[in-house]
Design a protein around this motif. Structure first.
Motif, PDB file in Angstrom:
ATOM      1  N   VAL A  18       6.597  -4.807  -8.006  1.00 36.40           N
ATOM      2  CA  VAL A  18       5.524  -5.050  -8.965  1.00 36.40           C
ATOM      3  C   VAL A  18       4.511  -3.903  -8.944  1.00 36.40           C
ATOM      4  O   VAL A  18       4.080  -3.421  -9.996  1.00 36.40           O
ATOM      5  CB  VAL A  18       4.847  -6.406  -8.682  1.00 36.40           C
ATOM      6  CG1 VAL A  18       3.570  -6.570  -9.487  1.00 36.40           C
ATOM      7  CG2 VAL A  18       5.813  -7.544  -8.977  1.00 36.40           C
ATOM      8  N   VAL A  19       4.136  -3.457  -7.761  1.00 42.54           N
ATOM      9  CA  VAL A  19       3.166  -2.357  -7.651  1.00 42.54           C
ATOM     10  C   VAL A  19       3.710  -1.092  -8.309  1.00 42.54           C
ATOM     11  O   VAL A  19       3.018  -0.447  -9.113  1.00 42.54           O
ATOM     12  CB  VAL A  19       2.802  -2.099  -6.167  1.00 42.54           C
ATOM     13  CG1 VAL A  19       2.072  -0.783  -5.998  1.00 42.54           C
ATOM     14  CG2 VAL A  19       1.978  -3.241  -5.623  1.00 42.54           C
ATOM     15  N   LEU A  20       4.954  -0.750  -8.014  1.00 41.20           N
ATOM     16  CA  LEU A  20       5.545   0.435  -8.620  1.00 41.20           C
ATOM     17  C   LEU A  20       5.720   0.257 -10.123  1.00 41.20           C
ATOM     18  O   LEU A  20       5.557   1.217 -10.896  1.00 41.20           O
ATOM     19  CB  LEU A  20       6.886   0.762  -7.957  1.00 41.20           C
ATOM     20  CG  LEU A  20       6.798   1.346  -6.556  1.00 41.20           C
ATOM     21  CD1 LEU A  20       8.178   1.428  -5.922  1.00 41.20           C
ATOM     22  CD2 LEU A  20       6.143   2.709  -6.574  1.00 41.20           C
ATOM     23  N   ALA A  46      11.453   8.322 -13.234  1.00 40.18           N
ATOM     24  CA  ALA A  46      12.191   7.061 -13.081  1.00 40.18           C
ATOM     25  C   ALA A  46      13.128   7.112 -11.879  1.00 40.18           C
ATOM     26  O   ALA A  46      13.236   6.128 -11.128  1.00 40.18           O
ATOM     27  CB  ALA A  46      12.983   6.768 -14.356  1.00 40.18           C
ATOM     28  N   GLN A  47      13.777   8.236 -11.672  1.00 35.73           N
ATOM     29  CA  GLN A  47      14.681   8.362 -10.528  1.00 35.73           C
ATOM     30  C   GLN A  47      13.903   8.311  -9.214  1.00 35.73           C
ATOM     31  O   GLN A  47      14.342   7.682  -8.245  1.00 35.73           O
ATOM     32  CB  GLN A  47      15.486   9.665 -10.608  1.00 35.73           C
ATOM     33  CG  GLN A  47      16.499   9.678 -11.724  1.00 35.73           C
ATOM     34  CD  GLN A  47      15.923  10.146 -13.051  1.00 35.73           C
ATOM     35  OE1 GLN A  47      14.735  10.355 -13.198  1.00 35.73           O
ATOM     36  NE2 GLN A  47      16.778  10.296 -14.033  1.00 35.73           N
ATOM     37  N   TRP A  48      12.764   8.968  -9.176  1.00 36.04           N
ATOM     38  CA  TRP A  48      11.979   8.984  -7.941  1.00 36.04           C
ATOM     39  C   TRP A  48      11.312   7.644  -7.665  1.00 36.04           C
ATOM     40  O   TRP A  48      11.102   7.281  -6.496  1.00 36.04           O
ATOM     41  CB  TRP A  48      10.946  10.114  -7.981  1.00 36.04           C
ATOM     42  CG  TRP A  48      11.565  11.416  -7.598  1.00 36.04           C
ATOM     43  CD1 TRP A  48      11.917  12.431  -8.435  1.00 36.04           C
ATOM     44  CD2 TRP A  48      11.945  11.824  -6.286  1.00 36.04           C
ATOM     45  NE1 TRP A  48      12.489  13.440  -7.721  1.00 36.04           N
ATOM     46  CE2 TRP A  48      12.519  13.113  -6.399  1.00 36.04           C
ATOM     47  CE3 TRP A  48      11.859  11.249  -5.034  1.00 36.04           C
ATOM     48  CZ2 TRP A  48      12.992  13.802  -5.295  1.00 36.04           C
ATOM     49  CZ3 TRP A  48      12.333  11.938  -3.938  1.00 36.04           C
ATOM     50  CH2 TRP A  48      12.893  13.202  -4.084  1.00 36.04           C
ATOM     51  N   ILE A  49      10.985   6.903  -8.710  1.00 31.59           N
ATOM     52  CA  ILE A  49      10.444   5.555  -8.500  1.00 31.59           C
ATOM     53  C   ILE A  49      11.504   4.670  -7.852  1.00 31.59           C
ATOM     54  O   ILE A  49      11.209   3.863  -6.957  1.00 31.59           O
ATOM     55  CB  ILE A  49       9.941   4.958  -9.828  1.00 31.59           C
ATOM     56  CG1 ILE A  49       8.661   5.660 -10.279  1.00 31.59           C
ATOM     57  CG2 ILE A  49       9.716   3.456  -9.729  1.00 31.59           C
ATOM     58  CD1 ILE A  49       7.445   5.400  -9.417  1.00 31.59           C
ATOM     59  N   ALA A  50      12.758   4.820  -8.281  1.00 31.05           N
ATOM     60  CA  ALA A  50      13.842   4.054  -7.661  1.00 31.05           C
ATOM     61  C   ALA A  50      14.021   4.439  -6.191  1.00 31.05           C
ATOM     62  O   ALA A  50      14.257   3.578  -5.340  1.00 31.05           O
ATOM     63  CB  ALA A  50      15.144   4.277  -8.431  1.00 31.05           C
ATOM     64  N   VAL A  88       0.842  -1.207   0.000  1.00 28.65           N
ATOM     65  CA  VAL A  88       0.000   0.000   0.000  1.00 28.65           C
ATOM     66  C   VAL A  88       0.874   1.253   0.000  1.00 28.65           C
ATOM     67  O   VAL A  88       0.586   2.216  -0.718  1.00 28.65           O
ATOM     68  CB  VAL A  88      -0.972  -0.024   1.204  1.00 28.65           C
ATOM     69  CG1 VAL A  88      -1.679   1.303   1.363  1.00 28.65           C
ATOM     70  CG2 VAL A  88      -1.972  -1.159   1.050  1.00 28.65           C
ATOM     71  N   LEU A  89       1.937   1.239   0.778  1.00 30.98           N
ATOM     72  CA  LEU A  89       2.874   2.361   0.776  1.00 30.98           C
ATOM     73  C   LEU A  89       3.473   2.563  -0.609  1.00 30.98           C
ATOM     74  O   LEU A  89       3.598   3.704  -1.076  1.00 30.98           O
ATOM     75  CB  LEU A  89       3.976   2.134   1.804  1.00 30.98           C
ATOM     76  CG  LEU A  89       5.092   3.183   1.825  1.00 30.98           C
ATOM     77  CD1 LEU A  89       4.552   4.512   2.338  1.00 30.98           C
ATOM     78  CD2 LEU A  89       6.253   2.701   2.651  1.00 30.98           C
ATOM     79  N   ALA A  90       3.817   1.479  -1.286  1.00 32.20           N
ATOM     80  CA  ALA A  90       4.366   1.580  -2.642  1.00 32.20           C
ATOM     81  C   ALA A  90       3.339   2.173  -3.602  1.00 32.20           C
ATOM     82  O   ALA A  90       3.690   3.002  -4.454  1.00 32.20           O
ATOM     83  CB  ALA A  90       4.816   0.211  -3.131  1.00 32.20           C
ATOM     84  N   ALA A  91       2.086   1.780  -3.467  1.00 40.58           N
ATOM     85  CA  ALA A  91       1.041   2.318  -4.339  1.00 40.58           C
ATOM     86  C   ALA A  91       0.839   3.810  -4.094  1.00 40.58           C
ATOM     87  O   ALA A  91       0.727   4.600  -5.047  1.00 40.58           O
ATOM     88  CB  ALA A  91      -0.273   1.561  -4.117  1.00 40.58           C
ATOM     89  N   ILE A  92       0.816   4.204  -2.845  1.00 35.16           N
ATOM     90  CA  ILE A  92       0.642   5.626  -2.522  1.00 35.16           C
ATOM     91  C   ILE A  92       1.824   6.437  -3.036  1.00 35.16           C
ATOM     92  O   ILE A  92       1.647   7.509  -3.635  1.00 35.16           O
ATOM     93  CB  ILE A  92       0.447   5.810  -1.004  1.00 35.16           C
ATOM     94  CG1 ILE A  92      -0.890   5.222  -0.576  1.00 35.16           C
ATOM     95  CG2 ILE A  92       0.544   7.280  -0.611  1.00 35.16           C
ATOM     96  CD1 ILE A  92      -1.067   5.128   0.934  1.00 35.16           C
ATOM     97  N   ALA A  93       3.035   5.921  -2.843  1.00 33.34           N
ATOM     98  CA  ALA A  93       4.225   6.626  -3.315  1.00 33.34           C
ATOM     99  C   ALA A  93       4.241   6.707  -4.839  1.00 33.34           C
ATOM    100  O   ALA A  93       4.577   7.754  -5.411  1.00 33.34           O
ATOM    101  CB  ALA A  93       5.484   5.933  -2.810  1.00 33.34           C
ATOM    102  N   LEU A 140      11.212   2.824  -4.260  1.00 33.68           N
ATOM    103  CA  LEU A 140      11.450   1.406  -4.045  1.00 33.68           C
ATOM    104  C   LEU A 140      12.462   1.185  -2.922  1.00 33.68           C
ATOM    105  O   LEU A 140      12.277   0.306  -2.066  1.00 33.68           O
ATOM    106  CB  LEU A 140      11.930   0.729  -5.328  1.00 33.68           C
ATOM    107  CG  LEU A 140      12.194  -0.770  -5.231  1.00 33.68           C
ATOM    108  CD1 LEU A 140      10.926  -1.517  -4.824  1.00 33.68           C
ATOM    109  CD2 LEU A 140      12.731  -1.294  -6.537  1.00 33.68           C
ATOM    110  N   GLY A 141      13.507   1.988  -2.893  1.00 31.35           N
ATOM    111  CA  GLY A 141      14.469   1.899  -1.798  1.00 31.35           C
ATOM    112  C   GLY A 141      13.834   2.194  -0.456  1.00 31.35           C
ATOM    113  O   GLY A 141      14.101   1.517   0.544  1.00 31.35           O
TER     114      GLY A 141
END
Length: 96
Positions: free
Chosen positions: A79-81, A39-43, A20-25, A46-47
């Motif tokens: 996977v969510v991200l 792309a940089q912020w998705i990485a 859920v945190l990944a989906a919100i982010a 994920l971290g």
């Protein structure tokens, strides 16, 4: 010597909380970050999800299946991200 838990806490909630945190982010990044920086912020997100997953699983205090729970949390966040990023990428292709 430690005694076994009579009724161990459910660990699925911690895994799903990271997803859920990944989906919100992912949605927040897609809405508020310019396209060239997504792309940089998705990485980074994920971290952050991996660090949160580690903290959540340590907070449970159970050593049984720790590696599996960490892997499930991290892979689910990936996977969510990925799905959210794919959605924003397809939306950029259609609109652009």
């Amino acid at each position: 010597m430690s005694t076994p838990d009579l009724t161990p806490r459910r660990t699925v909630a911690g895994v799903i909380a990271v997803w859920v945190l990944a989906a919100i982010a992912g949605v927040a990044i897609g809405l508020f970050v310019p396209e060239q920086w997504r792309a940089q912020w998705i990485a980074v997100a994920l971290g952050g999800c991996v660090i949160v997953a580690f903290a959540v699983q340590l907070w449970y205090g159970r050593s049984q299946a720790f590696i599996q729970r960490m892997a499930l949390s991290s892979l689910g966040a990936l996977v969510v991200l990925g799905v959210i990023t794919l959605g924003f990428g397809l939306a950029a292709l259609v609109s652009g």
